[in-house]
Write an enzyme that holds these catalytic residues in place. Structure first.
Site, PDB file in Angstrom:
ATOM      1  CB  CYS A 235      -0.937   0.032   1.207  1.00 47.27           C
ATOM      2  SG  CYS A 235      -1.669  -1.571   1.624  1.00 47.27           S
TER       3      CYS A 235
ATOM      4  CB  CYS B 177      -0.475   3.880  -4.300  1.00 46.75           C
ATOM      5  SG  CYS B 177       0.045   3.040  -5.803  1.00 46.75           S
ATOM      6  CG  HIS B 178      -2.868   4.431  -0.368  1.00 45.77           C
ATOM      7  ND1 HIS B 178      -3.937   5.178  -0.798  1.00 45.77           N
ATOM      8  CD2 HIS B 178      -3.058   3.182  -0.860  1.00 45.77           C
ATOM      9  CE1 HIS B 178      -4.750   4.404  -1.515  1.00 45.77           C
ATOM     10  NE2 HIS B 178      -4.234   3.193  -1.572  1.00 45.77           N
TER      11      HIS B 178
ATOM     12  CG  MET C 127      -8.132   0.103  -4.402  1.00 47.06           C
ATOM     13  SD  MET C 127      -6.747   0.265  -3.242  1.00 47.06           S
ATOM     14  CE  MET C 127      -7.175  -1.028  -2.077  1.00 47.06           C
TER      15      MET C 127
ATOM     16  CG  HIS D  39       5.501   8.572 -10.344  1.00 47.73           C
ATOM     17  ND1 HIS D  39       5.568   7.975  -9.116  1.00 47.73           N
ATOM     18  CD2 HIS D  39       5.560   7.569 -11.246  1.00 47.73           C
ATOM     19  CE1 HIS D  39       5.674   6.668  -9.264  1.00 47.73           C
ATOM     20  NE2 HIS D  39       5.671   6.390 -10.555  1.00 47.73           N
TER      21      HIS D  39
ATOM     22  CG  HIS E 176       3.928   5.725 -15.372  1.00 42.20           C
ATOM     23  ND1 HIS E 176       4.993   4.986 -15.811  1.00 42.20           N
ATOM     24  CD2 HIS E 176       3.921   5.598 -14.020  1.00 42.20           C
ATOM     25  CE1 HIS E 176       5.595   4.430 -14.762  1.00 42.20           C
ATOM     26  NE2 HIS E 176       4.961   4.782 -13.661  1.00 42.20           N
TER      27      HIS E 176
HETATM   28 FE1  DHE Z   1       8.241   2.100 -10.401  1.00 41.31          FE
HETATM   29  C1  DHE Z   1      10.774   3.783 -12.052  1.00 41.31           C
HETATM   30  C2  DHE Z   1       8.067   4.577  -8.111  1.00 41.31           C
HETATM   31  C3  DHE Z   1       5.353   0.736  -9.206  1.00 41.31           C
HETATM   32  C4  DHE Z   1       8.802  -0.658 -12.294  1.00 41.31           C
HETATM   33  N1  DHE Z   1       9.241   3.852 -10.126  1.00 41.31           N
HETATM   34  C5  DHE Z   1      10.219   4.387 -10.936  1.00 41.31           C
HETATM   35  C6  DHE Z   1      10.599   5.667 -10.433  1.00 41.31           C
HETATM   36  C7  DHE Z   1       9.842   5.886  -9.307  1.00 41.31           C
HETATM   37  C8  DHE Z   1       8.977   4.742  -9.128  1.00 41.31           C
HETATM   38  C9  DHE Z   1       9.894   7.098  -8.402  1.00 41.31           C
HETATM   39  C10 DHE Z   1      11.646   6.599 -11.040  1.00 41.31           C
HETATM   40  C11 DHE Z   1      13.019   6.253 -10.539  1.00 41.31           C
HETATM   41  C12 DHE Z   1      14.085   7.130 -11.177  1.00 41.31           C
HETATM   42  O1  DHE Z   1      14.048   7.366 -12.382  1.00 41.31           O
HETATM   43  O2  DHE Z   1      14.981   7.587 -10.458  1.00 41.31           O
HETATM   44  N2  DHE Z   1       6.904   2.579  -8.934  1.00 41.31           N
HETATM   45  C13 DHE Z   1       7.049   3.617  -8.085  1.00 41.31           C
HETATM   46  C14 DHE Z   1       5.974   3.629  -7.114  1.00 41.31           C
HETATM   47  O3  DHE Z   1       5.857   4.414  -6.131  1.00 41.31           O
HETATM   48  C15 DHE Z   1       4.980   2.620  -7.515  1.00 41.31           C
HETATM   49  C16 DHE Z   1       3.773   3.348  -8.092  1.00 41.31           C
HETATM   50  C17 DHE Z   1       4.416   1.740  -6.413  1.00 41.31           C
HETATM   51  C18 DHE Z   1       5.446   1.012  -5.583  1.00 41.31           C
HETATM   52  O4  DHE Z   1       5.115   0.667  -4.443  1.00 41.31           O
HETATM   53  O5  DHE Z   1       6.557   0.786  -6.013  1.00 41.31           O
HETATM   54  C19 DHE Z   1       5.785   1.887  -8.618  1.00 41.31           C
HETATM   55  N3  DHE Z   1       7.225   0.343 -10.724  1.00 41.31           N
HETATM   56  C20 DHE Z   1       6.072  -0.010 -10.138  1.00 41.31           C
HETATM   57  C21 DHE Z   1       5.638  -1.311 -10.586  1.00 41.31           C
HETATM   58  O6  DHE Z   1       4.565  -1.901 -10.231  1.00 41.31           O
HETATM   59  C22 DHE Z   1       6.678  -1.831 -11.522  1.00 41.31           C
HETATM   60  C23 DHE Z   1       6.077  -2.069 -12.924  1.00 41.31           C
HETATM   61  C24 DHE Z   1       7.306  -3.135 -11.015  1.00 41.31           C
HETATM   62  C25 DHE Z   1       7.869  -3.027  -9.633  1.00 41.31           C
HETATM   63  O7  DHE Z   1       9.087  -3.109  -9.503  1.00 41.31           O
HETATM   64  O8  DHE Z   1       7.108  -2.859  -8.682  1.00 41.31           O
HETATM   65  C26 DHE Z   1       7.652  -0.663 -11.535  1.00 41.31           C
HETATM   66  N4  DHE Z   1       9.544   1.651 -11.910  1.00 41.31           N
HETATM   67  C27 DHE Z   1       9.625   0.442 -12.512  1.00 41.31           C
HETATM   68  C28 DHE Z   1      10.716   0.478 -13.481  1.00 41.31           C
HETATM   69  C29 DHE Z   1      11.273   1.759 -13.425  1.00 41.31           C
HETATM   70  C30 DHE Z   1      10.520   2.468 -12.422  1.00 41.31           C
HETATM   71  C31 DHE Z   1      11.136  -0.683 -14.398  1.00 41.31           C
HETATM   72  C32 DHE Z   1      12.451   2.315 -14.250  1.00 41.31           C
HETATM   73  C33 DHE Z   1      12.006   2.709 -15.630  1.00 41.31           C
HETATM   74  C34 DHE Z   1      13.158   3.175 -16.495  1.00 41.31           C
HETATM   75  O9  DHE Z   1      13.151   2.846 -17.692  1.00 41.31           O
HETATM   76  O10 DHE Z   1      14.044   3.883 -15.999  1.00 41.31           O
END
Ligand code: DHE
Length: 650
Positions: free
Chosen positions: A166, A169-170, A207, A445, A487
């Site tokens: 949770c 997101c929250h 959600m 984000h 995104h």
């Molecule tokens: Fe991410 C990048 C936060 C869910 C895979 N993710 C990022 C970044 C942030 C972030 C702040 C940028 C980092 C940077 O560039 O310095 N992501 C979050 C969350 O807060 C969120 C919504 C929920 C969580 O609890 O994590 C979330 N993200 C996901 C997923 O569900 C994904 C698909 C799989 C996972 O790992 O949970 C996911 N996020 C990614 C990936 C990147 C990413 C693969 C990097 C992308 C890139 O090409 O640089």
């Protein structure tokens, strides 16, 4: 003001509000709720229809509405049939979007928050019969059931589930960001039963249906429905001494090779995150061979390459940073440290003269960034980022979102999620201070550089905008509305045949690719404005990617409600400026995230599943070259090519 007007205004405000608060969350989304019910004598307003309608209401509508219990996500619907006739209600419940297109009253209140539930017509009739049986003057429904007390071990278990499922997101303190605030002021209004339904079935807008998807058990849902009504636990701080205590230098500099020990082209290695295994696989991109699988720790989120490309830097959701040396014969961990309890971002220093000198980690909790030595991960400084937001509202939580490293100045640029500021950290100064905070928008984000590397472009999810910061002048230059919950990942840059340089994003909340003009010098008339919008089949896109040598832009839709769409890939033609194709890439999991090889001839995509796959496409012909499978490919998500990541090629 007439009662009709008041109800309409309430509806408009509540539905508008719900559109804002039920913001998208980038995880598993709920399947559409479809009522299964015996239609019976559905259209007549008989007692049995009312009873069936009440049951249907409780199973479906009570997620967002009450009868006499006050507003929830949507308005209190007691006595609604006194102001809207049954036929109006029937059409609204059946398909609010289509109805809003033809009915002025519906158009006035439609914000997109009220979903099309896919209910069969008899069930809609029953619900309307039930609504007709309610009265605005009737005594309110039974008082909401509040939380039960939790034992210490239940509380700990719930806090753990909250952190894993949770908090992203929250927020750690539940004040909301990508998802709404779920602090007790709000959750006590929803009550245990409402929260149980929401946790089980999800909500439109993002959600997840944790229960329906089989991710949380009924016992866990009961626990969480109670937990979120209790005050959140105060998470601990983590200071420099504690961070230093976690530092583990496995291979000192003196024991590391001074030149690459591998015959392989390590600059073309690709790191694959194996999320749930807590591992990173290092692949030889040229030969498609697996070179190493490395244990890095809990739920690795991203990888970044150091400026020279020699080191992969992994950051996990437990705040652990892992440094992997690619010069050894087989890639190996050389240092680890934990600077946060929860983190998503890491990067190295990339300015000339500072290559591989420093590393920064951005924390989700505590609200801070940590700077490390770029060769050993020795902690050097930690800085608090907590502040009021850009509108002056006080905050208890500010999470560091995306961080990018400038190639032209000795600075890192970071999005400060809840506060809406873009922070600039100068690593040429002693103690690595944040030298500028630029007010942008809520809630920042992900994002990346424009094609010149001068402008940092980042999504402000809550405002459906891309914010553009000129890092040279350290000023905000634009906020561009692009669509529902942009995104971009790091985004994509290319030359459009009509509008010149563009930067693009897809969206979580709607099926749309949006291009904004990104050449303020050559094409000032288009700069930072939407120049093209391309409809995509399916919402829930997380990433798009291109390469300077490629004629295409690749896009995923892993969070689509539609299972088929969560398997698809769409490709846009840069030259034709049209959607070239969308095709199914897998029959399981979620197809997510793209990376090119160094030359831009191949595209790698993940099938995010316990039985994961990596599919490799020939970029020119868009044909599949290879499908990598194997027991070791557990939940592959992000992929990072050393050359492309070190040089910010996207
Ligand atoms: Fe991410 C990048 C936060 C869910 C895979 N993710 C990022 C970044 C942030 C972030 C702040 C940028 C980092 C940077 O560039 O310095 N992501 C979050 C969350 O807060 C969120 C919504 C929920 C969580 O609890 O994590 C979330 N993200 C996901 C997923 O569900 C994904 C698909 C799989 C996972 O790992 O949970 C996911 N996020 C990614 C990936 C990147 C990413 C693969 C990097 C992308 C890139 O090409 O640089």
């Amino acid at each position: 003001m007439s009662r009709t007007t008041i109800v309409r205004l309430t509806l408009a405000i509540m539905l508008g509000l719900s559109a804002l608060v039920v913001a998208a969350c980038t995880q598993v989304l709920p399947e559409r709720v479809v009522m299964v019910s015996d239609p019976g004598d559905a259209t007549s307003n008989t007692e049995s229809a009312v009873a069936a309608g009440q049951q249907a209401f409780e199973e479906t509508c009570a997620v967002c509405h009450t009868i006499g219990g006050g507003p929830l996500v949507g308005p209190d619907l007691a006595g609604i049939a006194e102001v809207q006739d049954p036929d109006w209600l029937r059409q609204w419940i059946t398909d609010p979007e289509s109805f809003a297109a033809v009915d002025a009253d519906a158009a006035e209140i439609y914000t997109g928050a009220m979903p099309t539930l896919g209910l069969e017509s008899p069930v809609v009739g029953e619900i309307v019969a039930y609504l007709e049986s309610t009265s605005a003057s009737a005594p309110p429904a039974a008082a909401l059931q509040g939380p039960r007390g939790l034992t210490a071990s239940e509380f700990d278990e719930a806090a753990n589930v909250y952190f894993n499922r949770c908090a992203g997101c929250h927020g750690t303190l539940r004040a909301g960001a990508t998802g709404p605030s779920i602090q007790p002021e709000r959750t006590l209004e929803i009550g245990t039963a409402g929260l149980t339904t929401i946790l089980t079935n999800g909500l439109p807008g993002g959600m997840p249906a944790w229960g329906e998807a089989g991710i949380l058990t009924p016992q866990e849902i009961e626990l969480m429905a109670n937990f979120v009504q209790l005050p959140p636990p105060t998470p601990p701080a983590l200071d420099l001494d504690e961070i230093t205590a976690s530092w583990n230098l496995l291979v000192p500099m003196a024991d590391r090779p001074t030149e690459p020990q591998t015959e392989r082209d390590w600059t073309n290695f690709t790191g694959i995150i194996l999320r749930d295994a807590g591992q990173v696989a290092v692949m030889d991109t040229a030969t498609h061979e697996k070179v190493a699988v490395i244990d890095t720790g809990f739920a690795v989120h991203i990888l970044r390459s150091s400026a020279t490309g020699r080191y992969f830097l992994a950051v996990g959701r437990d705040g652990r940073v892992t440094m992997i040396d690619l010069w050894t014969e087989t890639p190996q961990i050389v240092a680890q440290v934990q600077g946060c309890y929860d983190a998503r971002s890491v990067d190295g220093s990339k300015f000339e003269g500072f290559e591989d000198q420093y590393i920064i980690e951005g924390c989700y909790w505590p609200p801070q960034y940590v700077v490390y030595d770029g060769q050993t991960l020795e902690p050097l400084a930690v800085h608090d980022v907590l502040s009021d937001d850009i509108y002056g509202d006080p905050l208890e939580e500010v999470r560091v979102a995306a961080i990018v490293a400038s190639h032209f100045d000795p600075v890192w640029v970071m999005g400060l999620k809840e506060s809406g500021y873009v922070g600039i950290v100068d690593y040429s100064q002693p103690d690595f201070p944040m030298v500028k905070k630029i007010p942008a928008e809520l809630f920042l984000h992900d994002g990346g550089w424009d094609h010149t590397g001068r402008y940092f472009i980042t999504a402000a999810n809550a405002k459906n905008k891309l914010m553009v910061v000129d890092v040279k002048t350290q000023e905000l230059v634009a906020g561009v509305e692009t669509g529902d919950t942009p995104h971009p990942g790091r985004g994509a840059n290319w030359v459009d045949p009509q509008f010149g340089w563009v930067y693009a994003t897809t969206h979580i909340g709607e099926g749309k690719l949006t291009l904004i003009g990104a050449d303020p010098e050559g094409r000032p008339e288009h700069a930072w404005q939407v120049v093209r919008e391309v409809e995509l089949p399916g919402t829930g896109s997380l990433f798009l990617k291109t390469h300077p040598e490629s004629p295409w832009v690749w896009m995923d839709t892993p969070l689509s409600n539609d299972v088929e769409q969560s398997h698809q890939i769409c490709v846009y033609g840069k030259e034709s400026a049209e959607l070239e194709t969308c095709f199914p890439a897998a029959d399981h999991g979620r197809v997510v995230h793209f990376e090119y090889d160094k030359t831009g001839q191949e595209v790698w995509v993940s099938v995010w599943d316990k039985e994961g796959e990596i599919i490799i496409y020939d970029d020119a012909s868009l044909t599949e070259k290879l499908r990598i499978i194997g027991d070791w490919l557990v939940t592959p998500t992000g992929k990072f090519n050393v050359y492309n990541t070190a040089n910010d090629i996207y």
